[in-house]
Design an enzyme around this catalytic site. Structure first.
Site, PDB file in Angstrom:
ATOM      1  N   CYS A 113     -53.223  72.982 -58.263  1.00 28.07           N
ATOM      2  CA  CYS A 113     -52.014  72.808 -57.445  1.00 28.07           C
ATOM      3  C   CYS A 113     -51.098  71.708 -57.971  1.00 28.07           C
ATOM      4  O   CYS A 113     -49.971  71.563 -57.494  1.00 28.07           O
ATOM      5  CB  CYS A 113     -52.397  72.536 -55.996  1.00 28.07           C
ATOM      6  SG  CYS A 113     -53.420  73.829 -55.303  1.00 28.07           S
ATOM      7  N   HIS A 250     -47.161  68.608 -52.549  1.00 27.89           N
ATOM      8  CA  HIS A 250     -47.792  69.931 -52.590  1.00 27.89           C
ATOM      9  C   HIS A 250     -47.989  70.440 -51.159  1.00 27.89           C
ATOM     10  O   HIS A 250     -48.525  69.724 -50.305  1.00 27.89           O
ATOM     11  CB  HIS A 250     -49.132  69.805 -53.326  1.00 27.89           C
ATOM     12  CG  HIS A 250     -50.005  71.004 -53.182  1.00 27.89           C
ATOM     13  ND1 HIS A 250     -49.548  72.281 -53.389  1.00 27.89           N
ATOM     14  CD2 HIS A 250     -51.317  71.114 -52.845  1.00 27.89           C
ATOM     15  CE1 HIS A 250     -50.538  73.126 -53.177  1.00 27.89           C
ATOM     16  NE2 HIS A 250     -51.619  72.448 -52.845  1.00 27.89           N
ATOM     17  N   ASN A 280     -50.267  78.021 -48.738  1.00 19.85           N
ATOM     18  CA  ASN A 280     -50.512  77.252 -49.959  1.00 19.85           C
ATOM     19  C   ASN A 280     -50.466  78.217 -51.142  1.00 19.85           C
ATOM     20  O   ASN A 280     -51.396  79.000 -51.330  1.00 19.85           O
ATOM     21  CB  ASN A 280     -51.872  76.548 -49.852  1.00 19.85           C
ATOM     22  CG  ASN A 280     -52.228  75.741 -51.101  1.00 19.85           C
ATOM     23  OD1 ASN A 280     -51.584  75.887 -52.144  1.00 19.85           O
ATOM     24  ND2 ASN A 280     -53.249  74.922 -51.009  1.00 19.85           N
TER      25      ASN A 280
HETATM   26  C1  COA Z   1     -59.496  73.837 -44.073  1.00 17.86           C
HETATM   27  C2  COA Z   1     -58.962  72.944 -42.968  1.00 17.86           C
HETATM   28  C3  COA Z   1     -57.707  73.551 -42.361  1.00 17.86           C
HETATM   29  C4  COA Z   1     -60.012  72.823 -41.877  1.00 17.86           C
HETATM   30  O1  COA Z   1     -59.576  71.954 -40.860  1.00 17.86           O
HETATM   31  P1  COA Z   1     -60.563  70.835 -40.276  1.00 17.86           P
HETATM   32  O2  COA Z   1     -59.876  70.207 -39.166  1.00 17.86           O
HETATM   33  O3  COA Z   1     -60.968  69.978 -41.461  1.00 17.86           O
HETATM   34  O4  COA Z   1     -61.740  71.697 -39.751  1.00 17.86           O
HETATM   35  P2  COA Z   1     -63.285  71.657 -40.149  1.00 17.86           P
HETATM   36  O5  COA Z   1     -63.493  72.232 -41.517  1.00 17.86           O
HETATM   37  O6  COA Z   1     -63.837  70.294 -39.873  1.00 17.86           O
HETATM   38  O7  COA Z   1     -63.830  72.655 -39.080  1.00 17.86           O
HETATM   39  C5  COA Z   1     -63.707  72.398 -37.694  1.00 17.86           C
HETATM   40  C6  COA Z   1     -64.169  73.641 -36.974  1.00 17.86           C
HETATM   41  O8  COA Z   1     -63.173  74.659 -37.104  1.00 17.86           O
HETATM   42  C7  COA Z   1     -63.789  75.854 -37.538  1.00 17.86           C
HETATM   43  N1  COA Z   1     -62.841  76.643 -38.321  1.00 17.86           N
HETATM   44  C8  COA Z   1     -62.615  76.619 -39.652  1.00 17.86           C
HETATM   45  N2  COA Z   1     -61.659  77.499 -39.971  1.00 17.86           N
HETATM   46  C9  COA Z   1     -61.271  78.070 -38.810  1.00 17.86           C
HETATM   47  C10 COA Z   1     -60.305  79.048 -38.504  1.00 17.86           C
HETATM   48  N3  COA Z   1     -59.528  79.638 -39.427  1.00 17.86           N
HETATM   49  N4  COA Z   1     -60.150  79.407 -37.204  1.00 17.86           N
HETATM   50  C11 COA Z   1     -60.890  78.835 -36.237  1.00 17.86           C
HETATM   51  N5  COA Z   1     -61.827  77.913 -36.486  1.00 17.86           N
HETATM   52  C12 COA Z   1     -62.014  77.533 -37.761  1.00 17.86           C
HETATM   53  C13 COA Z   1     -64.976  75.403 -38.354  1.00 17.86           C
HETATM   54  O9  COA Z   1     -65.941  76.426 -38.451  1.00 17.86           O
HETATM   55  C14 COA Z   1     -65.454  74.222 -37.526  1.00 17.86           C
HETATM   56  O10 COA Z   1     -66.217  74.716 -36.434  1.00 17.86           O
HETATM   57  P3  COA Z   1     -67.516  73.914 -35.936  1.00 17.86           P
HETATM   58  O11 COA Z   1     -66.998  72.565 -35.493  1.00 17.86           O
HETATM   59  O12 COA Z   1     -68.010  74.780 -34.831  1.00 17.86           O
HETATM   60  O13 COA Z   1     -68.410  73.836 -37.127  1.00 17.86           O
HETATM   61  C15 COA Z   1     -58.629  71.525 -43.526  1.00 17.86           C
HETATM   62  O14 COA Z   1     -59.822  70.834 -43.808  1.00 17.86           O
HETATM   63  C16 COA Z   1     -57.779  71.542 -44.755  1.00 17.86           C
HETATM   64  O15 COA Z   1     -56.679  72.063 -44.759  1.00 17.86           O
HETATM   65  N6  COA Z   1     -58.246  70.921 -45.843  1.00 17.86           N
HETATM   66  C17 COA Z   1     -57.535  70.866 -47.082  1.00 17.86           C
HETATM   67  C18 COA Z   1     -57.782  72.092 -47.839  1.00 17.86           C
HETATM   68  C19 COA Z   1     -56.815  72.267 -48.966  1.00 17.86           C
HETATM   69  O16 COA Z   1     -55.669  71.931 -48.823  1.00 17.86           O
HETATM   70  N7  COA Z   1     -57.263  72.824 -50.079  1.00 17.86           N
HETATM   71  C20 COA Z   1     -56.462  73.107 -51.199  1.00 17.86           C
HETATM   72  C21 COA Z   1     -56.237  71.846 -51.938  1.00 17.86           C
HETATM   73  S1  COA Z   1     -54.951  72.031 -53.054  1.00 17.86           S
END
Ligand code: COA
Length: 335
Positions: A113, A250, A280
């Site tokens: 990215c 980004h 993204n």
């Molecule tokens: C992926 C992302 C949105 C998840 O958000 P978060 O607040 O960190 O959530 P978590 O991963 O801690 O998960 C929290 C809960 O939501 C749930 N969850 C994950 N995706 C979900 C979705 N699409 N819908 C509903 N629930 C979801 C998880 O299973 C977890 O449930 P649990 O507490 O029962 O285990 C976030 O971490 C993110 O955007 N990270 C950066 C990723 C990124 O940008 N990557 C590319 C880099 S260039």
């Protein structure tokens, strides 16, 4: 003085929309959850027979149409992508043929990215070292092709798109003001796709053809590192943040961008992002966001723009530029 400047921009996204409501039918998720945790409403998905090279050609055609630009005299093509049509030949070689550019260098660049900003940095170096005069820099990805649509924590984030800019030699001005590059391979296991190897840093990775990530770790790393590195660019260039007209980080997730801006004490109103309608799009998020700013009449010649890419590697790349595009002759193709 030999400087380099971006003279033109063009973008493209595939026609097919994948909305949060569509995703509700595919995995256990809700529109509210996705908006609250990411800010994304929909993304564009390439057809099965549409690949990164097709998106690149369409973005370059948009650029040529808008700025009346010819590409026959381009002497280098740099395509930043993590989803090339093939491991080899390069996307750059494929589009060289499709754009009828007879004599040019052509390379793909892999920095996930952060790829578009790395490619801009490379183009600036090629031009200011007098090796090249006119370079096509493209950030393009079809991440949908490596997305696991049963994994709700990743499939809601990504979409496909392309952004192309022309970087040209300029004897009058120095468009590229300052930069910062970084790599932390110790975080390689937090976002990856396995290839010939499924080991990194002695860690066994999940062996899959799809993108795998630990979203929380990437989130923490970006919020911790990007503000510090942005300050390094400002220190090096002796410019204060209030002189930066537009910040283009980004577009991974709005919930990453907000705390970065908060730490920098930089207003969200002057921050450009492309994630709401496109998700993204990896190497394409930054040129898409810049182009949205241009299409909406926000970004103007003379503005200082700070682009900041970050992602798998873990890598980061920032570039501070003064915008000085050629005049736009025709209206852009609608996105
Ligand atoms: C992926 C992302 C949105 C998840 O958000 P978060 O607040 O960190 O959530 P978590 O991963 O801690 O998960 C929290 C809960 O939501 C749930 N969850 C994950 N995706 C979900 C979705 N699409 N819908 C509903 N629930 C979801 C998880 O299973 C977890 O449930 P649990 O507490 O029962 O285990 C976030 O971490 C993110 O955007 N990270 C950066 C990723 C990124 O940008 N990557 C590319 C880099 S260039």
């Amino acid at each position: 003085m030999i400087g380099a400047r971006i003279t033109a921009i063009g973008t493209y996204v595939p026609e097919k929309r994948l909305t949060n409501f569509d995703l509700e039918q595919m995995v256990e998720t809700t529109n509210d959850w996705i908006i609250q945790r990411t800010g994304i409403r929909e993304r564009r998905i390439s057809r099965p027979d549409e690949f990164t090279s097709d998106l690149c050609v369409a973005a370059v055609k948009d650029l040529m149409h808008r700025y009346n630009k010819k590409v026959e005299d381009v002497d280098m093509i740099i395509v930043a992508t993590s989803t090339p049509d093939f491991p080899f030949p390069s996307v750059a070689s494929i589009i060289q043929e499709r754009l009828n550019i007879e004599q040019t260098g052509a390379i793909d660049l892999s920095a996930a990215c952060a790829g578009f900003v790395y490619a801009l940095h490379t183009a600036n170096a090629y031009i200011t070292s007098r090796l090249h005069k006119k370079i096509l820099v493209i950030g393009a990805d079809t991440i949908s092709k490596i997305t696991d649509y049963t994994d709700r924590s990743t499939c809601v984030l990504f979409g496909d798109g392309a952004g192309a800019v022309m970087v040209e030699r300029d004897e009058q001005s120095k468009g590229f003001i300052g930069f910062h590059l970084g790599s932390e391979g110790s975080g390689a296991q937090y976002v990856y796709q396995t290839g010939l190897s499924n080991r990194v840093n002695e860690i066994e990775l999940i062996d899959t053809n799809c993108l795998v990530q630990n979203g929380r770790e990437v989130f923490r790393w970006a919020v911790r590192n990007v503000p510090t590195s942005v300050r390094q660019i400002l220190n090096k260039t002796q410019l204060s943040l209030d002189k930066v007209d537009w910040f283009v980080p980004h577009s991974a997730n709005l919930r990453i961008i907000e705390p970065i801006c908060e730490k920098l004490e930089y207003p969200m109103e002057k921050t450009l992002f492309s994630l709401v309608d496109f998700g993204n799009t990896s190497a394409a998020t930054i040129p898409l966001a810049l182009d949205l700013g241009i299409r909406e009449g926000k970004v103007k010649n003379g503005d200082k723009v700070l682009m900041y890419g970050f992602g798998a590697g873990l890598v980061q790349a920032g570039q501070l530029l003064e915008i000085n595009f050629d005049d736009q002759i025709n209206a852009p193709t609608a996105l």
